[in-house]
Design a protein around this motif. Structure first.
Motif, mmCIF file in Angstrom:
data_model
loop_
_atom_site.group_PDB
_atom_site.id
_atom_site.type_symbol
_atom_site.label_atom_id
_atom_site.label_comp_id
_atom_site.label_asym_id
_atom_site.label_seq_id
_atom_site.Cartn_x
_atom_site.Cartn_y
_atom_site.Cartn_z
ATOM 1 N N PHE A 1 117.066 -14.950 -55.198
ATOM 2 C CA PHE A 1 116.234 -14.993 -56.397
ATOM 3 C C PHE A 1 115.319 -13.766 -56.448
ATOM 4 O O PHE A 1 114.627 -13.444 -55.509
ATOM 5 C CB PHE A 1 115.388 -16.269 -56.383
ATOM 6 C CG PHE A 1 114.379 -16.347 -57.501
ATOM 7 C CD1 PHE A 1 114.795 -16.503 -58.804
ATOM 8 C CD2 PHE A 1 113.026 -16.275 -57.228
ATOM 9 C CE1 PHE A 1 113.884 -16.589 -59.829
ATOM 10 C CE2 PHE A 1 112.103 -16.356 -58.243
ATOM 11 C CZ PHE A 1 112.529 -16.518 -59.539
ATOM 12 N N GLY A 2 115.339 -13.082 -57.546
ATOM 13 C CA GLY A 2 114.451 -11.943 -57.725
ATOM 14 C C GLY A 2 114.934 -10.670 -57.065
ATOM 15 O O GLY A 2 114.164 -9.733 -56.890
ATOM 16 N N SER A 3 116.205 -10.594 -56.672
ATOM 17 C CA SER A 3 116.695 -9.391 -56.023
ATOM 18 C C SER A 3 116.968 -8.294 -57.044
ATOM 19 O O SER A 3 117.487 -8.567 -58.124
ATOM 20 C CB SER A 3 117.982 -9.703 -55.248
ATOM 21 O OG SER A 3 118.552 -8.532 -54.720
ATOM 22 N N PRO A 4 116.634 -7.039 -56.724
ATOM 23 C CA PRO A 4 116.905 -5.945 -57.665
ATOM 24 C C PRO A 4 118.387 -5.764 -57.978
ATOM 25 O O PRO A 4 118.749 -5.317 -59.056
ATOM 26 C CB PRO A 4 116.340 -4.720 -56.947
ATOM 27 C CG PRO A 4 115.358 -5.261 -55.956
ATOM 28 C CD PRO A 4 115.922 -6.582 -55.523
ATOM 29 N N ASP A 5 119.264 -6.101 -57.012
ATOM 30 C CA ASP A 5 120.697 -5.880 -57.229
ATOM 31 C C ASP A 5 121.556 -7.060 -56.781
ATOM 32 O O ASP A 5 122.729 -6.920 -56.517
ATOM 33 C CB ASP A 5 121.149 -4.618 -56.485
ATOM 34 C CG ASP A 5 120.769 -4.660 -55.007
ATOM 35 O OD1 ASP A 5 120.384 -5.737 -54.528
ATOM 36 O OD2 ASP A 5 120.850 -3.614 -54.349
ATOM 37 N N SER A 6 120.944 -8.251 -56.690
ATOM 38 C CA SER A 6 121.629 -9.497 -56.328
ATOM 39 C C SER A 6 122.149 -9.515 -54.888
ATOM 40 O O SER A 6 122.959 -10.361 -54.538
ATOM 41 C CB SER A 6 122.793 -9.786 -57.296
ATOM 42 O OG SER A 6 122.301 -9.937 -58.611
ATOM 43 N N ALA A 7 121.698 -8.598 -54.055
ATOM 44 C CA ALA A 7 122.100 -8.596 -52.649
ATOM 45 C C ALA A 7 121.179 -9.517 -51.848
ATOM 46 O O ALA A 7 119.993 -9.631 -52.138
ATOM 47 C CB ALA A 7 122.046 -7.187 -52.086
ATOM 48 N N SER A 8 121.743 -10.175 -50.830
ATOM 49 C CA SER A 8 120.941 -11.075 -50.004
ATOM 50 C C SER A 8 120.019 -10.302 -49.069
ATOM 51 O O SER A 8 118.863 -10.650 -48.889
ATOM 52 C CB SER A 8 121.866 -11.983 -49.185
ATOM 53 O OG SER A 8 122.625 -12.824 -50.036
ATOM 54 N N TRP A 9 120.543 -9.260 -48.443
ATOM 55 C CA TRP A 9 119.761 -8.443 -47.523
ATOM 56 C C TRP A 9 119.977 -6.968 -47.845
ATOM 57 O O TRP A 9 121.061 -6.576 -48.218
ATOM 58 C CB TRP A 9 120.154 -8.719 -46.073
ATOM 59 C CG TRP A 9 119.855 -10.121 -45.631
ATOM 60 C CD1 TRP A 9 120.724 -11.166 -45.570
ATOM 61 C CD2 TRP A 9 118.588 -10.624 -45.200
ATOM 62 N NE1 TRP A 9 120.088 -12.299 -45.137
ATOM 63 C CE2 TRP A 9 118.771 -11.997 -44.892
ATOM 64 C CE3 TRP A 9 117.322 -10.055 -45.035
ATOM 65 C CZ2 TRP A 9 117.739 -12.802 -44.435
ATOM 66 C CZ3 TRP A 9 116.290 -10.861 -44.585
ATOM 67 C CH2 TRP A 9 116.502 -12.219 -44.288
ATOM 68 N N HIS A 10 118.928 -6.196 -47.673
ATOM 69 C CA HIS A 10 118.993 -4.772 -47.978
ATOM 70 C C HIS A 10 118.720 -3.953 -46.716
ATOM 71 O O HIS A 10 117.905 -4.350 -45.873
ATOM 72 C CB HIS A 10 117.959 -4.394 -49.045
ATOM 73 C CG HIS A 10 118.226 -5.014 -50.377
ATOM 74 N ND1 HIS A 10 117.899 -6.316 -50.686
ATOM 75 C CD2 HIS A 10 118.805 -4.505 -51.495
ATOM 76 C CE1 HIS A 10 118.249 -6.588 -51.924
ATOM 77 N NE2 HIS A 10 118.802 -5.503 -52.443
ATOM 78 N N ALA A 11 119.408 -2.824 -46.606
ATOM 79 C CA ALA A 11 119.160 -1.934 -45.481
ATOM 80 C C ALA A 11 117.768 -1.335 -45.606
ATOM 81 O O ALA A 11 117.265 -1.097 -46.709
ATOM 82 C CB ALA A 11 120.210 -0.821 -45.454
ATOM 83 N N HIS A 12 117.147 -1.098 -44.466
ATOM 84 C CA HIS A 12 115.785 -0.585 -44.464
ATOM 85 C C HIS A 12 115.754 0.946 -44.484
ATOM 86 O O HIS A 12 116.601 1.611 -43.891
ATOM 87 C CB HIS A 12 115.031 -1.075 -43.219
ATOM 88 C CG HIS A 12 114.811 -2.544 -43.196
ATOM 89 N ND1 HIS A 12 114.080 -3.197 -44.155
ATOM 90 C CD2 HIS A 12 115.220 -3.501 -42.315
ATOM 91 C CE1 HIS A 12 114.043 -4.501 -43.880
ATOM 92 N NE2 HIS A 12 114.733 -4.696 -42.768
ATOM 93 N N THR A 13 114.778 1.454 -45.175
ATOM 94 C CA THR A 13 114.394 2.859 -45.067
ATOM 95 C C THR A 13 113.002 2.882 -44.439
ATOM 96 O O THR A 13 112.344 1.841 -44.317
ATOM 97 C CB THR A 13 114.354 3.528 -46.445
ATOM 98 O OG1 THR A 13 113.334 2.878 -47.245
ATOM 99 C CG2 THR A 13 115.695 3.414 -47.149
ATOM 100 N N TRP A 14 112.551 4.054 -44.030
ATOM 101 C CA TRP A 14 111.202 4.147 -43.464
ATOM 102 C C TRP A 14 110.161 3.696 -44.488
ATOM 103 O O TRP A 14 109.181 3.028 -44.148
ATOM 104 C CB TRP A 14 110.918 5.573 -43.011
ATOM 105 C CG TRP A 14 111.611 5.945 -41.740
ATOM 106 C CD1 TRP A 14 112.665 6.805 -41.582
ATOM 107 C CD2 TRP A 14 111.311 5.447 -40.430
ATOM 108 N NE1 TRP A 14 113.045 6.867 -40.263
ATOM 109 C CE2 TRP A 14 112.230 6.057 -39.529
ATOM 110 C CE3 TRP A 14 110.357 4.567 -39.932
ATOM 111 C CZ2 TRP A 14 112.212 5.787 -38.173
ATOM 112 C CZ3 TRP A 14 110.335 4.297 -38.574
ATOM 113 C CH2 TRP A 14 111.242 4.903 -37.705
ATOM 114 N N TYR A 15 110.402 4.049 -45.742
ATOM 115 C CA TYR A 15 109.471 3.661 -46.806
ATOM 116 C C TYR A 15 109.444 2.135 -46.977
ATOM 117 O O TYR A 15 108.367 1.520 -47.011
ATOM 118 C CB TYR A 15 109.896 4.333 -48.108
ATOM 119 C CG TYR A 15 109.148 3.874 -49.337
ATOM 120 C CD1 TYR A 15 107.840 4.275 -49.571
ATOM 121 C CD2 TYR A 15 109.762 3.044 -50.280
ATOM 122 C CE1 TYR A 15 107.155 3.854 -50.703
ATOM 123 C CE2 TYR A 15 109.089 2.622 -51.414
ATOM 124 C CZ TYR A 15 107.780 3.038 -51.615
ATOM 125 O OH TYR A 15 107.097 2.609 -52.726
#
Length: 292
Positions: A197-211
């Protein structure tokens, strides 16, 4: 000392809100809730072990209720932050005294059929008039869902604060209250990833960047510190003073919103926020006079 704790809590909550608004552009709300709780669980667990404190409680049911209601309030608040200006979302979340006042007024009316606290009803009416003014731009921009979620967050926050005060009165230390609340965040967030719910691209988990990792870390640290400071302030200070100083979070959020997103409001939005603030302070005074 309690005044300093609530000022710290308000500032940390404002920083957390800004972090959530930034993180919502990258992560799903469920992910944000998970990391928000995970930092709290780890920090409180390590701190309790270092200081010899115990996480065992004689009030598991009370912690479950407080944690569950708190998670719902936080999720709604995060949803409002993702779509509304920072100061507007924070103002709606701080309406919990108004909802408490409305509940007390309704209970008094149903119980006596004639005992009506007219000043309290006036404060409630002014607050809702302020909501109409403050949310006018949001509704015009078809952001009514965010506005409703912000209002819902305030309702749930009112219940969560009452449950938190009861736990404190029963002798539960603030670190234990925050620990179980954080644990509920992790559980709810993990469950929410099944439906991102509320995902920018409907993905469950996103890879991390330093930011992204830096923002999530800031959310976890500021949110945990804010919860500890808030719980301690309510446990050690006078409820009326603590509750009123908590509204400094609206000022902090307004400044952050201007600095980070250049949020500019028309006069009717500022008027609406001022009406909500003034009526909430008045409602806090009425609540402290009638509560036990």
């Amino acid at each position: 000392m309690a005044s300093l704790w609530i000022l710290l809590a308000s500032f940390m909550f404002a920083l957390m809100g800004a972090g959530v608004k930034l993180a919502a552009e990258i992560y799903s709300l469920a992910e944000i809730v998970v990391y928000r709780g995970l930092f709290g669980v780890v920090i409180i667990y390590l701190s309790a072990r270092h200081q010899g404190g115990s996480l065992r409680t004689a009030e598991p049911g009370a912690h479950l209720w407080r944690g569950g209601i708190g998670v719902i309030s936080m999720w709604l608040f995060f949803s409002a932050l993702a779509s509304l200006p920072l100061a507007t979302a924070v103002t709606l979340n701080y309406m919990s005294p108004i909802w408490t006042a409305a509940w007390l007024a309704g209970a008094a009316w149903l119980g006596t059929r004639h005992k009506v606290d007219w000043p309290m009803l006036l404060a409630i009416g002014i607050s809702f008039a302020g909501v109409v003014l403050a949310l006018r731009p949001a509704f015009e921009a078809q952001l009514w869902a965010g506005g409703l979620m912000g209002l819902g967050a305030g309702i749930m926050a009112a219940i969560a604060y009452m449950l938190m005060r009861r736990l404190s009165r029963k002798g539960e230390p603030e670190y234990r209250v925050v620990f179980y609340f954080s644990a509920m965040n992790v559980a709810a967030g993990l469950a929410g990833t099944l439906l991102p719910f509320g995902s920018p691209d409907s993905a469950s988990w996103h890879a991390h960047t330093w930011y992204g990792a830096a923002i999530l870390t800031a959310i976890g640290l500021t949110g945990t510190l804010a919860q500890v400071a808030l719980t301690r302030a309510y446990r050690t200070g006078k409820t009326l003073v603590v509750a009123n100083l908590q509204y400094t979070g609206i000022v902090f959020s307004s400044v952050l919103g201007y600095l980070l997103w250049h949020d500019m409001f028309d006069w009717h939005v500022w008027l609406g926020m001022a009406m909500i603030l003034a009526s909430s302070i008045a409602a806090t005074w009425f609540n402290s006079r009638t509560s036990t």
